[in-house]
Scaffold this active site. Structure first.
Site, PDB file in Angstrom:
ATOM      1  N   HIS A  59      -8.927   4.046   2.880  1.00  0.00           N
ATOM      2  CA  HIS A  59      -9.223   4.880   4.329  1.00  0.00           C
ATOM      3  C   HIS A  59     -11.060   4.729   4.369  1.00  0.00           C
ATOM      4  O   HIS A  59     -11.204   4.930   5.485  1.00  0.00           O
ATOM      5  CB  HIS A  59      -8.902   6.062   4.079  1.00  0.00           C
ATOM      6  CG  HIS A  59      -7.185   6.466   4.391  1.00  0.00           C
ATOM      7  ND1 HIS A  59      -6.277   5.531   3.502  1.00  0.00           N
ATOM      8  CD2 HIS A  59      -6.515   6.949   5.025  1.00  0.00           C
ATOM      9  CE1 HIS A  59      -4.996   5.878   3.767  1.00  0.00           C
ATOM     10  NE2 HIS A  59      -5.198   6.649   4.757  1.00  0.00           N
ATOM     11  N   ASP A  81       0.843  -1.187  -0.012  1.00  0.00           N
ATOM     12  CA  ASP A  81      -0.086   0.086  -0.123  1.00  0.00           C
ATOM     13  C   ASP A  81       0.950   1.289   0.032  1.00  0.00           C
ATOM     14  O   ASP A  81       2.152   1.219   0.216  1.00  0.00           O
ATOM     15  CB  ASP A  81      -0.967  -0.316   1.341  1.00  0.00           C
ATOM     16  CG  ASP A  81      -1.757   1.146   1.274  1.00  0.00           C
ATOM     17  OD1 ASP A  81      -2.729   1.595   0.261  1.00  0.00           O
ATOM     18  OD2 ASP A  81      -1.841   1.821   2.402  1.00  0.00           O
ATOM     19  N   CYS A 121     -11.436   3.330  -1.690  1.00  0.00           N
ATOM     20  CA  CYS A 121     -10.309   3.981  -1.336  1.00  0.00           C
ATOM     21  C   CYS A 121      -9.945   3.206   0.109  1.00  0.00           C
ATOM     22  O   CYS A 121     -10.960   2.721   0.857  1.00  0.00           O
ATOM     23  CB  CYS A 121     -10.245   5.542  -1.102  1.00  0.00           C
ATOM     24  SG  CYS A 121      -8.849   6.063  -0.448  1.00  0.00           S
ATOM     25  N   CYS A 151      -3.707  -0.845  -2.211  1.00  0.00           N
ATOM     26  CA  CYS A 151      -4.000   0.417  -2.701  1.00  0.00           C
ATOM     27  C   CYS A 151      -4.840   0.674  -3.796  1.00  0.00           C
ATOM     28  O   CYS A 151      -4.525  -0.109  -4.621  1.00  0.00           O
ATOM     29  CB  CYS A 151      -2.580   1.288  -2.542  1.00  0.00           C
ATOM     30  SG  CYS A 151      -2.682   2.995  -3.072  1.00  0.00           S
TER      31      CYS A 151
HETATM   32  N1  I24 Z   1      -4.951   7.004  10.603  1.00  0.00           N
HETATM   33  C1  I24 Z   1      -4.343   7.191   9.582  1.00  0.00           C
HETATM   34  N2  I24 Z   1      -3.212   7.722   9.116  1.00  0.00           N
HETATM   35  C2  I24 Z   1      -2.480   8.190  10.080  1.00  0.00           C
HETATM   36  C3  I24 Z   1      -4.353   7.866  11.697  1.00  0.00           C
HETATM   37  C4  I24 Z   1      -3.114   8.308  11.176  1.00  0.00           C
HETATM   38  N3  I24 Z   1      -2.708   9.105  12.304  1.00  0.00           N
HETATM   39  C5  I24 Z   1      -3.755   8.847  13.313  1.00  0.00           C
HETATM   40  N4  I24 Z   1      -4.732   8.038  12.924  1.00  0.00           N
HETATM   41  N5  I24 Z   1      -1.443   8.859   9.848  1.00  0.00           N
HETATM   42  O1  I24 Z   1      -4.882   6.427   8.618  1.00  0.00           O
HETATM   43  C6  I24 Z   1      -0.867   8.746   8.485  1.00  0.00           C
HETATM   44  C7  I24 Z   1       0.338   9.494   8.212  1.00  0.00           C
HETATM   45  N6  I24 Z   1       1.154   8.616   9.227  1.00  0.00           N
HETATM   46  C8  I24 Z   1       1.509   7.290   8.976  1.00  0.00           C
HETATM   47  C9  I24 Z   1       2.577   6.621   9.886  1.00  0.00           C
HETATM   48  O2  I24 Z   1       3.648   7.191   9.810  1.00  0.00           O
HETATM   49  C10 I24 Z   1       3.705   8.673   9.992  1.00  0.00           C
HETATM   50  C11 I24 Z   1       2.809   9.430   8.992  1.00  0.00           C
HETATM   51  C12 I24 Z   1      -6.006   5.616   9.021  1.00  0.00           C
HETATM   52  C13 I24 Z   1      -5.969   4.033   8.219  1.00  0.00           C
HETATM   53  C14 I24 Z   1      -5.741   3.138   9.518  1.00  0.00           C
HETATM   54  C15 I24 Z   1      -5.979   1.792   9.156  1.00  0.00           C
HETATM   55  C16 I24 Z   1      -5.918   7.648  13.387  1.00  0.00           C
HETATM   56  C17 I24 Z   1      -5.988   6.070  13.641  1.00  0.00           C
HETATM   57  C18 I24 Z   1      -5.333   5.328  14.206  1.00  0.00           C
HETATM   58  C19 I24 Z   1      -5.401   3.929  14.290  1.00  0.00           C
HETATM   59  C20 I24 Z   1      -6.685   3.262  13.660  1.00  0.00           C
HETATM   60  C21 I24 Z   1      -7.444   4.322  13.138  1.00  0.00           C
HETATM   61  C22 I24 Z   1      -7.257   5.747  13.001  1.00  0.00           C
HETATM   62  F1  I24 Z   1      -3.980   5.783  14.423  1.00  0.00           F
HETATM   63  F2  I24 Z   1      -7.908   6.340  12.301  1.00  0.00           F
HETATM   64  N1  DGL Z   2      -4.103   4.033  -0.468  1.00  0.00           N
HETATM   65  C1  DGL Z   2      -4.625   5.195  -1.254  1.00  0.00           C
HETATM   66  C2  DGL Z   2      -5.791   4.245  -1.897  1.00  0.00           C
HETATM   67  O1  DGL Z   2      -6.376   3.440  -1.598  1.00  0.00           O
HETATM   68  C3  DGL Z   2      -5.171   6.289  -0.315  1.00  0.00           C
HETATM   69  C4  DGL Z   2      -4.048   6.835   0.082  1.00  0.00           C
HETATM   70  C5  DGL Z   2      -3.094   7.492  -0.729  1.00  0.00           C
HETATM   71  O2  DGL Z   2      -3.701   8.518  -1.581  1.00  0.00           O
HETATM   72  O3  DGL Z   2      -2.194   7.037  -1.098  1.00  0.00           O
HETATM   73  O4  DGL Z   2      -6.018   4.839  -2.832  1.00  0.00           O
END
Ligand code: I24
Ligand code: DGL
Length: 277
Positions: free
Chosen positions: A189, A13, A187, A76
């Site tokens: 998310h 992903d 997507c 992804c």
């Molecule tokens: N949820 C996602 N991405 C994040 C996040 C989050 N931070 C808090 N929560 N950050 O995606 C993305 C960027 N990060 C990635 C790691 O390295 C640093 C930069 C949601 C998809 C999860 C399957 C909130 C959060 C969480 C756990 C579960 C759900 C959720 F931490 F919404």
């Molecule tokens: N994983 C991407 C998708 O499902 C969403 C996050 C991104 O833009 O990279 O299209």
């Protein structure tokens, strides 16, 4: 057979979103070993040009191919939309994307033949869902709509707020006019805000999670090829998560989402690790 010899399911992903697919694979296929790569340092892929998404995806496939794999899942949607055909041409491992399973489920589900697709700009621009839907059902009414605000909304962890509802309402307003009966969450998310999307669309609109459908098709594919891990492997299986970004950030999100402790290692997709298998 020891832990690391057991062929694994490779899942890739652009970052952490593909963990929605991982969760479904763990639920539906608990004996399978997973090796995941999340390209967190280059996330998001959604707004990137297709050449870049293709190049990044092929790099990650090459990285994952250093492990013994029985299947590869492009979790992804944006990477599937752009790179699935190329990846299939370049590897002998069976490859699943998230788009075909989501499209097939929508065709089974639709009651009036009016299907909506929401995703990133890259996914919507590629028309990959439309092509997959039309291949088996040429007469559907299909409307695709990019929701670029949704990934940042989920990642800012404020899905339950009034602000989130406003963002979802205004993003989906143009789509609502088309009166679809089925909506594909195209997507990684979007399953995290499925309740909100469902409330805004109305309770008579069926929502399709591509993550859930992909795990279902993965199970069917492994069963058909006689590749399912036996139950006894459930105790031995040893998942491994690689991220191109900060492993501690990745671990925090992944452990919270999956509810178990995980092995997380930093790795650059373009330089396969050696000697640590
Ligand atoms: N949820 C996602 N991405 C994040 C996040 C989050 N931070 C808090 N929560 N950050 O995606 C993305 C960027 N990060 C990635 C790691 O390295 C640093 C930069 C949601 C998809 C999860 C399957 C909130 C959060 C969480 C756990 C579960 C759900 C959720 F931490 F919404
Ligand atoms: N994983 C991407 C998708 O499902 C969403 C996050 C991104 O833009 O990279 O299209």
């Amino acid at each position: 057979m020891n832990r690391s010899d057991q062929p694994a399911i490779g899942i890739l992903d652009s970052g952490v979103g593909g963990l929605t697919v991982v969760k479904e694979v763990m639920r539906q296929l608990p004996a399978e070993r997973i090796i995941y790569f999340g390209d967190t340092s280059r996330c998001p892929y959604g707004p990137r040009p297709r050449e870049e998404v293709l190049r990044f995806t092929l790099e990650i496939v090459r990285f994952l191919e250093q492990f013994p794999l029985k299947a590869l899942v492009i979790a992804c949607n944006t990477a599937t939309a752009v790179a699935l055909d190329e990846v299939r041409k370049r590897t002998s491992i069976p490859v699943l994307g998230v788009i075909e399973p989501g499209a097939r489920a929508a065709i089974r589900t639709t009651t009036r033949g009016r299907i909506g697709v929401i995703g990133t700009q890259g996914t919507v621009r590629s028309r990959a869902y439309e092509k997959a839907l039309r291949r088996s059902s040429p007469h559907l009414y299909i409307v695709s709509h990019a929701c670029p605000a949704f990934v940042p909304l989920v990642e800012s962890d404020c899905g339950g707020t009034e602000e989130a509802r406003r963002v979802v309402e205004s993003s989906l307003a143009p789509l609502k006019e088309h009166r679809v009966d089925t909506l594909i969450l195209g997507c990684t998310h979007y399953p995290l805000i499925a309740n909100l999307i469902g409330e805004v669309m109305g309770e008579d609109v069926h929502l399709i999670s591509s993550a859930e459908e992909t795990a279902r098709e993965l199970k069917a594919m492994l069963a058909q090829r006689n590749l399912l891990a036996s139950e006894e492997h459930a105790l031995l299986r040893d998942h491994h998560f690689y991220t191109s970004g900060d492993p501690e950030f990745f671990r925090r999100i992944a452990e919270r989402w999956l509810g178990c402790s995980l092995k997380v290692t930093r790795a650059a997709a373009e330089t396969p690790i050696s000697g640590s298998l």
